[in-house]
Enzyme design. Structure first.
Site, short mmCIF file in Angstrom:
data_model
loop_
_atom_site.label_atom_id
_atom_site.label_comp_id
_atom_site.label_asym_id
_atom_site.label_seq_id
_atom_site.Cartn_x
_atom_site.Cartn_y
_atom_site.Cartn_z
N HIS A 259 1.12 -0.83 -0.23
CA HIS A 259 -0.05 -0.32 -0.08
C HIS A 259 1.10 0.96 0.10
O HIS A 259 0.84 1.61 -0.85
CB HIS A 259 -0.75 0.29 1.62
CG HIS A 259 -2.21 0.95 1.06
ND1 HIS A 259 -3.00 1.08 0.52
CD2 HIS A 259 -1.55 2.50 1.50
CE1 HIS A 259 -3.84 2.74 1.29
NE2 HIS A 259 -2.56 3.20 1.61
N GLU A 260 1.96 1.55 0.89
CA GLU A 260 2.56 2.92 0.90
C GLU A 260 3.32 2.44 -0.47
O GLU A 260 3.74 3.99 -0.53
CB GLU A 260 4.00 2.71 2.32
CG GLU A 260 2.67 1.92 3.66
CD GLU A 260 0.74 3.92 3.26
OE1 GLU A 260 1.39 4.78 3.46
OE2 GLU A 260 0.45 3.28 4.41
N HIS A 263 1.74 4.22 -2.52
CA HIS A 263 1.77 5.41 -2.65
C HIS A 263 3.28 5.88 -2.98
O HIS A 263 3.31 7.08 -3.43
CB HIS A 263 1.85 5.83 -1.33
CG HIS A 263 0.34 5.78 -0.62
ND1 HIS A 263 -1.25 6.76 -1.22
CD2 HIS A 263 -0.19 5.35 0.18
CE1 HIS A 263 -2.05 6.99 -0.56
NE2 HIS A 263 -1.80 5.31 0.65
N GLU A 289 -5.04 7.67 -2.65
CA GLU A 289 -5.00 6.59 -2.52
C GLU A 289 -5.59 5.52 -3.62
O GLU A 289 -5.32 4.16 -3.16
CB GLU A 289 -6.34 6.62 -1.80
CG GLU A 289 -6.75 5.76 -0.99
CD GLU A 289 -5.42 5.31 0.24
OE1 GLU A 289 -5.19 6.16 0.37
OE2 GLU A 289 -6.11 4.17 1.20
CO CO Z 1 -3.12 4.89 1.99
#
Ligand code: CO
Length: 496
Positions: A259-260, A263, A289
């Protein structure tokens, strides 16, 4: 006054803001406990300097002048109009209002921490009430069309409309609630092995391998440990991610790394030449996101991804996974089960958590519900949408930090992220030949290049909606998420 002068001023503001980000990053990762007080003071000083620079009369004059300069190209015009809008918004706040807000937030945050610890909502309620009142004032001060909540929402998701978010959640209510009900009637897949003991250092190495495979650039970034994983940027060439490791739950590290990492790839893909300018910044939290969710869910939780990576997982954790097949592992990565806590929810029921928060904060801002009624309203909604009995307020209405920080209008961006991700990924599948095959071989570069080309490099040149139309040919459309969910979970849970 020239465009060059504008760039110089913006670069100086960015220098100060990124310096704050370095201090905040350190605060969450390595700062010793005793450093907290001085650090708060340093951050506050830098925030003050940044505010002075970004509300200075010279900047206003430069922006006004350049906004009438016909010789600028389209991208320069966009930067000027975005910066002018930000400038005017910042000028709407009086010093007294800013101070009042900052005091109210700090009181509210402290009372929330205590209330959560002691499971006592009434410690928090009077402070939240005050803060909500200030937030309603802030909506009037900023101005809005149609609904005051638009003013809050647009701080995180510029140009989004409350009415459109309502339509999205109506779809969630009408389609996703029933779909999850069908899943919960089916036998659950096994995930017990995910909760055996996974040594910390092996998890760390595995996470680094996954990030490298995504082409996260470690020459322009690094990963560290923090209690709440996050991504921060000090400029395109220094983008940091953090993860957390729970030795008794492999899920936490895997999904926070990917997830990160998603980003981080967005930040690393922005245009370095546009340092400090709107076109060098992410469009919105929702689009940010979308990048993390696309990698985490559409890629990371796919069958193809584990075809590429399961052997590596077994190499790192031979004992834990010796009797677990690749298919079993894929199933365990995709358990759908209504639960109490938003941050540990699966990718489908997650949106019920967000929907409840959106309904509540919208009602708080428009004044149709009062703070004292929050716990009972919250518990009723959890029963209605998730069929969950909330055992106490600490794990109920007090579970999230957002409202105590004054972050109203933030929650919907989480769901927007997943819905945009599904739509972007469906388009990538159409445009990249054999995308699934590539992923199953661990070849992630074609997908990253597609994201760079279609999304990352533009920064704020387009609004979220314009970008979505440019990339996929239509506005955000919930059907793409629902199609993704039906295909994937229909197979996983044998739904006909
Ligand atoms: Co996030």
């Amino acid at each position: 006054m020239s465009y060059k002068r504008y760039q110089e001023i913006m670069a100086k503001i960015a220098d100060v803001n990124y310096a704050s980000s370095v201090l905040s990053w350190d605060q969450e990762t390595y700062m010793p406990e005793k450093g907290a007080e001085t650090r708060a003071q340093q951050l506050s000083t830098l925030a003050g300097i940044s505010h002075e620079l970004s509300t200075a009369n010279e900047l206003g004059e430069v922006l006004e002048k350049l906004s009438n300069d016909a010789s600028l190209d389209a991208k320069q015009k966009k930067n000027i109009s975005e910066s002018l809008k930000d400038y005017k918004d910042r000028k709407k706040y009086s010093t007294a209002f800013v101070q009042q807000m900052s005091k109210s937030i700090s009181e509210c945050f402290q009372s929330w921490q205590k209330a959560k610890k002691e499971n006592n909502f009434s410690l928090y309620a009077p402070h939240l009430e005050k803060l909500v009142k200030l937030k309603r004032e802030e909506c009037e001060l900023l101005g809005y069309e149609n609904h005051p909540y638009n003013a809050m929402l647009n701080q995180y998701e510029p140009k989004a409309k409350t009415a459109d978010i309502e339509i999205l959640f109506k779809n969630v209510r009408h389609q996703l609630v029933d779909f999850v009900k069908k899943i919960s009637e089916k036998p659950q897949n096994n995930e017990a092995f995910m909760h055996t003991h996974f040594p910390k250092d092996k998890q760390w190495d595995f996470g680094i391998d996954l990030l490298k495979q995504m082409n996260y650039d470690f020459n322009g970034g690094r990963q560290d440990i923090s209690s709440h994983p996050f991504t921060t940027s000090f400029g395109v060439n220094d983008v940091r991610v953090t993860t957390r490791i729970n030795e008794n739950n492999l899920n936490e590290m895997i999904w926070s790394c990917i997830h990160e990492g998603g980003h981080g790839l967005y930040e690393q893909g922005l245009n370095a030449d546009d340092y400090g300018l709107p076109t060098g910044e992410a469009i919105s939290l929702g689009i940010h996101e979308s990048q993390s969710r696309l990698w985490e869910n559409n890629v990371g939780r796919s069958r193809a991804y584990w075809k590429a990576n399961y052997k590596l997982a077994q190499k790192y954790f031979p004992e834990n996974l010796k009797n677990v097949s690749e298919e079993d592992f894929y199933k365990a990565a995709n358990i759908v089960k209504p639960s109490l806590i938003r941050t540990s929810a699966d990718e489908l029921t997650y949106h019920f958590h967000v929907m409840i928060r959106f309904e509540i904060e919208k009602a708080l801002i428009e004044g149709s519900i009062e703070v004292k009624d929050l716990p009972s309203y919250w518990n009723k909604k959890y029963k209605e949408y998730l069929n969950i009995d909330v055992p106490n307020d600490s794990e109920g209405v007090l579970q999230d930090i957002h409202w105590s920080h004054g972050s109203f209008g933030y929650f919907p961006t989480y769901s927007l992220g997943s819905f945009y991700a599904a739509q972007f990924f469906a388009q990538a599948q159409k445009e990249i030949p054999n995308l699934e095959d590539l992923i199953s071989k661990g070849e992630m570069l074609p997908l990253l290049n597609w994201l760079r080309e279609k999304i990352h490099r533009f920064g704020k040149l387009y609004s979220a909606e314009e970008l979505c139309i440019k990339v996929t040919g239509e506005k955000l459309n919930f059907d793409h998420f629902m199609n993704y969910a039906k295909t994937k979970y229909g197979n996983l849970y044998n739904l006909s």
